[in-house]
Design an enzyme around this catalytic site. Structure first.
Site, PDB file in Angstrom:
ATOM      1  N   CYS A 123       0.809  -1.223   0.000  1.00  0.00           N
ATOM      2  CA  CYS A 123       0.000   0.000   0.000  1.00  0.00           C
ATOM      3  C   CYS A 123       0.840   1.270   0.000  1.00  0.00           C
ATOM      4  O   CYS A 123       0.461   2.273  -0.601  1.00  0.00           O
ATOM      5  CB  CYS A 123      -0.978   0.000   1.174  1.00  0.00           C
ATOM      6  SG  CYS A 123      -0.214  -0.204   2.804  1.00  0.00           S
ATOM      7  N   HIS A 140      -1.751   0.502   7.302  1.00  0.00           N
ATOM      8  CA  HIS A 140      -2.374   0.778   6.011  1.00  0.00           C
ATOM      9  C   HIS A 140      -1.992   2.201   5.615  1.00  0.00           C
ATOM     10  O   HIS A 140      -1.661   3.024   6.473  1.00  0.00           O
ATOM     11  CB  HIS A 140      -3.902   0.635   6.097  1.00  0.00           C
ATOM     12  CG  HIS A 140      -4.577   0.664   4.761  1.00  0.00           C
ATOM     13  ND1 HIS A 140      -4.141  -0.098   3.700  1.00  0.00           N
ATOM     14  CD2 HIS A 140      -5.655   1.369   4.296  1.00  0.00           C
ATOM     15  CE1 HIS A 140      -4.919   0.125   2.644  1.00  0.00           C
ATOM     16  NE2 HIS A 140      -5.842   1.022   2.985  1.00  0.00           N
ATOM     17  N   ASP A 200      -8.286   5.484  -1.433  1.00  0.00           N
ATOM     18  CA  ASP A 200      -7.847   4.214  -0.847  1.00  0.00           C
ATOM     19  C   ASP A 200      -8.019   3.130  -1.894  1.00  0.00           C
ATOM     20  O   ASP A 200      -9.135   2.684  -2.177  1.00  0.00           O
ATOM     21  CB  ASP A 200      -8.678   3.898   0.410  1.00  0.00           C
ATOM     22  CG  ASP A 200      -8.240   2.610   1.105  1.00  0.00           C
ATOM     23  OD1 ASP A 200      -7.360   1.901   0.560  1.00  0.00           O
ATOM     24  OD2 ASP A 200      -8.774   2.302   2.190  1.00  0.00           O
TER      25      ASP A 200
END
Length: 225
Positions: free
Chosen positions: A25, A81, A101
C-alpha cells in the site's frame, strides 16, 4: 476531468486506471500521488495531497470495507495501512476532502466524512490495543524522502511473503534505500495534542509529518486551507 468537476459530478474513478500491487500500500500510494498529478486530478506538484499511515504499537488496526476481506462487512485487521487524502478546493463553495484508498470497496475517491464513518468507524467500541493512530505527511515531502527496498516482505531466509511490484524499488532523493519502518512505526506517545498552526507547519515541513488520533483526523483537515 478536473478535481472540481469530479467533486461536483459525484463521479468515481476506475481503480484499475492506477497502479496497484496487493500488500504494498505504501508504494501504491507513492505512485498514486504522482498519477493524480499527471492526470490533472490533483495539483501537478501534489501540494493538495497528504499521505496518511495508519497503525499502532501492536500493529493491529481494524478497517472496514477492505477488498482483501472475506467478510460481508469488509473488515481487515491490518498491521498498517496507507491512504491518500486530498484537501478540499478553495473558494466560496469548497468541496469535501477526498480519501483515495486503492484497497477500499467504497467509492474511489470517497468523501473524508464518509470514509471515517464507514471505514474507521470511531463509534465502534474496540479494545485499547486496536486504537488507530494516523501519521500525516505532505505528499511532496513524502515523494522526496520515502524509500523502500521491500525487506519487510521477506521471511528469515529471504523468500517473498508477497510478490513485489515489477518496477524497481523506490529510492529517496538523498539516496536512502529503506526508511519505511520510520513511517509505520507509530506509538500512542507520538500523537500530538491540539490541531493548531504549529502542527500544520510540521506536516508541511517534517519528513515524518505528525501523528494524530482518530478523533483529531477530521478536525485537522478542516484547518488545512
Amino acid at each position: 476531468m478536473t478535481t472540481s468537476e469530479l467533486e461536483v459530478s459525484g463521479s468515481s474513478w476506475d481503480v484499475s486506471q492506477f497502479q496497484h500491487t496487493p500488500f504494498y500500500c505504501e508504494e501504491n500510494v507513492y505512485l498514486l500521488c504522482k498519477e493524480l498529478g499527471t492526470k490533472g486530478i490533483a495539483d501537478a506538484q501534489s501540494s493538495d495531497l497528504f499521505v496518511v499511515f495508519i497503525s499502532n504499537e501492536k500493529k493491529q488496526i481494524p478497517l472496514w470495507h477492505q477488498k482483501a476481506s472475506s467478510r460481508a462487512d469488509g473488515i481487515v485487521l491490518w498491521d498498517y495501512h496507507v491512504i491518500c487524502i486530498q484537501r478540499k478546493g478553495r473558494g466560496d463553495s469548497p468541496s469535501p476532502h477526498l480519501v483515495w484508498d486503492l484497497d477500499s470497496s467504497l467509492p474511489f475517491p470517497c468523501p473524508l466524512a464518509r470514509y471515517v464513518s464507514e471505514t474507521i468507524r470511531p463509534d465502534f467500541q474496540t479494545f485499547s490495543e486496536f486504537q488507530r493512530y494516523f501519521r500525516i505527511v505532505h505528499a511532496p515531502v513524502f515523494l522526496r524522502c520515502f524509500a523502500s527496498d521491500r525487506r519487510h516482505m521477506k521471511d528469515s531466509v529471504g523468500n517473498w511473503l508477497h510478490q513485489p511490484p515489477l518496477y524497481q524499488p523506490i529510492v529517496a532523493e538523498d539516496g536512502t534505500v529503506h526508511n519505511l519502518n520510520d513511517y509505520f512505526d507509530i506509538r500512542a506517545t507520538d500523537a500530538v495534542t491540539g490541531t493548531g498552526a504549529d502542527m500544520t507547519n510540521e506536516v508541511f515541513t517534517k519528513k515524518l509529518g505528525v501523528v494524530i488520533t482518530e478523533s483529531q483526523l477530521e478536525e485537522f483537515f478542516s484547518q488545512i486551507l
